[in-house]
Design a protein around this motif. Structure first.
Motif, PDB file in Angstrom:
ATOM      1  N   VAL A  28     -13.412  15.056 -18.090  1.00 36.86           N
ATOM      2  CA  VAL A  28     -13.879  13.816 -17.761  1.00 36.86           C
ATOM      3  C   VAL A  28     -15.363  13.750 -17.396  1.00 36.86           C
ATOM      4  N   VAL A  29     -16.073  12.887 -18.052  1.00 40.41           N
ATOM      5  CA  VAL A  29     -17.527  12.714 -18.108  1.00 40.41           C
ATOM      6  C   VAL A  29     -18.056  11.493 -16.962  1.00 40.41           C
ATOM      7  N   GLY A  30     -18.567  11.736 -16.098  1.00 44.56           N
ATOM      8  CA  GLY A  30     -19.130  10.620 -15.168  1.00 44.56           C
ATOM      9  C   GLY A  30     -20.670  10.513 -15.614  1.00 44.56           C
ATOM     10  N   VAL A  31     -21.145   9.246 -15.575  1.00 46.52           N
ATOM     11  CA  VAL A  31     -22.573   8.797 -15.904  1.00 46.52           C
ATOM     12  C   VAL A  31     -23.282   8.219 -14.522  1.00 46.52           C
ATOM     13  N   LEU A  32     -23.811   8.808 -13.789  1.00 50.43           N
ATOM     14  CA  LEU A  32     -24.593   8.082 -12.929  1.00 50.43           C
ATOM     15  C   LEU A  32     -25.804   7.378 -13.397  1.00 50.43           C
ATOM     16  N   GLN A  51     -13.884  10.708 -25.622  1.00 47.12           N
ATOM     17  CA  GLN A  51     -14.115  11.439 -24.154  1.00 47.12           C
ATOM     18  C   GLN A  51     -13.716  10.599 -23.149  1.00 47.12           C
ATOM     19  N   LYS A  52     -13.073  11.039 -22.058  1.00 45.30           N
ATOM     20  CA  LYS A  52     -12.801  10.182 -20.800  1.00 45.30           C
ATOM     21  C   LYS A  52     -14.233   9.884 -20.105  1.00 45.30           C
ATOM     22  N   VAL A  53     -14.755   8.797 -19.863  1.00 41.47           N
ATOM     23  CA  VAL A  53     -15.719   8.445 -19.112  1.00 41.47           C
ATOM     24  C   VAL A  53     -15.633   7.321 -18.071  1.00 41.47           C
ATOM     25  N   ILE A  54     -16.218   7.795 -16.959  1.00 44.23           N
ATOM     26  CA  ILE A  54     -16.551   6.922 -15.912  1.00 44.23           C
ATOM     27  C   ILE A  54     -17.936   6.737 -15.748  1.00 44.23           C
ATOM     28  N   ILE A  55     -18.399   5.379 -15.524  1.00 43.18           N
ATOM     29  CA  ILE A  55     -19.751   5.018 -15.266  1.00 43.18           C
ATOM     30  C   ILE A  55     -19.928   4.941 -13.743  1.00 43.18           C
ATOM     31  N   GLY A  56     -20.954   5.286 -13.079  1.00 42.47           N
ATOM     32  CA  GLY A  56     -21.342   5.086 -11.764  1.00 42.47           C
ATOM     33  C   GLY A  56     -22.366   3.954 -11.657  1.00 42.47           C
ATOM     34  N   SER A  57     -22.226   3.559 -10.209  1.00 43.98           N
ATOM     35  CA  SER A  57     -23.460   2.588 -10.017  1.00 43.98           C
ATOM     36  C   SER A  57     -23.506   2.825  -8.414  1.00 43.98           C
ATOM     37  N   ARG A  58     -24.637   2.091  -7.904  1.00 45.20           N
ATOM     38  CA  ARG A  58     -24.378   1.895  -6.262  1.00 45.20           C
ATOM     39  C   ARG A  58     -23.510   1.043  -6.031  1.00 45.20           C
TER      40      ARG A  58
END
Length: 237
Positions: A28-32, A51-58
């Motif tokens: 799992v790839v997270g993108v800050l 790819q399993k992806v999670i995108i992050g934000s404030r």
């Protein structure tokens, strides 16, 4: 040495093939910073490659809206949840917020493989120019702020325009990957290699990250002069 002694010597293991990279398809790839141009583009390309992806934000709502726009099963969450749920975390936040973001996520990023792709740049009437952080580079700053994480550096020289363009099937470029542990570097190389047209190439330890980050200023000049989306290719490897 007798022939018997020679026969008892252990056979020397063959040299490892530098292109023998691990299977990373299940990570799992997270993108800050996944709602910004570079982060969103990387999330798009990796998710499109399976790819399993999670995108992050404030703001979690902003991340979820961007994830819905991307499709391909991408999820959105706040930065802390993204870091907790991910095996590999790409840092694609603006340089001005780099240190504060990483300091706030030190606990969530402990034990994680962190990939820093931030370029410390300044801009004036003459164009882009490289900044030199006190630690030496953005990647070295990340390593200093995240002592319990495995920090690497990669994905600096990619065009956000091409990454986000749904009509572009391949990204014709090499990705310079830097890090301290070969196993970590190879995971990042393998992730880069999942994107059609892209290849990850080992480019040294983190102490060499400054010149890789700084080269983006040169590429910006190339792109402005030639109206292009320039990348890099390493020859003879």
């Amino acid at each position: 040495m007798t022939s018997t002694d020679s026969a008892q010597q252990p056979a020397k293991a063959p040299a490892k093939d530098p292109w023998d990279l691990p299977d990373v398809s299940g990570l799992v790839v997270g993108v800050l910073g996944g709602t910004g141009p570079q982060g969103k583009g990387l999330a798009h390309r990796l998710a499109r490659a399976g790819q399993k992806v999670i995108i992050g934000s404030r703001a979690a709502e902003r991340a979820r809206a961007a994830a819905e726009e991307l499709g391909y099963g991408v999820e959105g969450a706040d930065n802390a949840e993204t870091a907790r749920r991910s095996d590999v975390v790409i840092v694609a936040v603006p340089w001005d917020g780099h240190a504060a973001t990483l300091e706030s996520l030190r606990g969530e990023l402990a034990g994680k493989l962190v990939v820093d792709c931030v370029n410390p740049l300044g801009f004036d009437k003459q164009g882009a120019y490289a900044l030199k952080p006190e630690e030496g580079s953005a990647a070295e700053q990340a390593a200093a702020l995240l002592p319990d994480s495995r920090v690497t550096a990669a994905f600096h020289h990619l065009s956000a325009v091409l990454l986000q363009d749904p009509e572009t099937d391949e990204i014709d470029t090499d990705v310079m990957v830097l890090g301290e542990a070969r196993a970590d570097v190879e995971i990042v190389q393998a992730l880069a290699g999942r994107i059609p047209g892209m290849r990850g190439v080992f480019a040294g330890r983190l102490r060499n990250a400054h010149q890789v980050e700084a080269l983006v200023a040169n590429l910006i000049s190339v792109n402005r002069r030639y109206k292009a989306h320039a990348g890099l290719r390493v020859t003879d490897v």
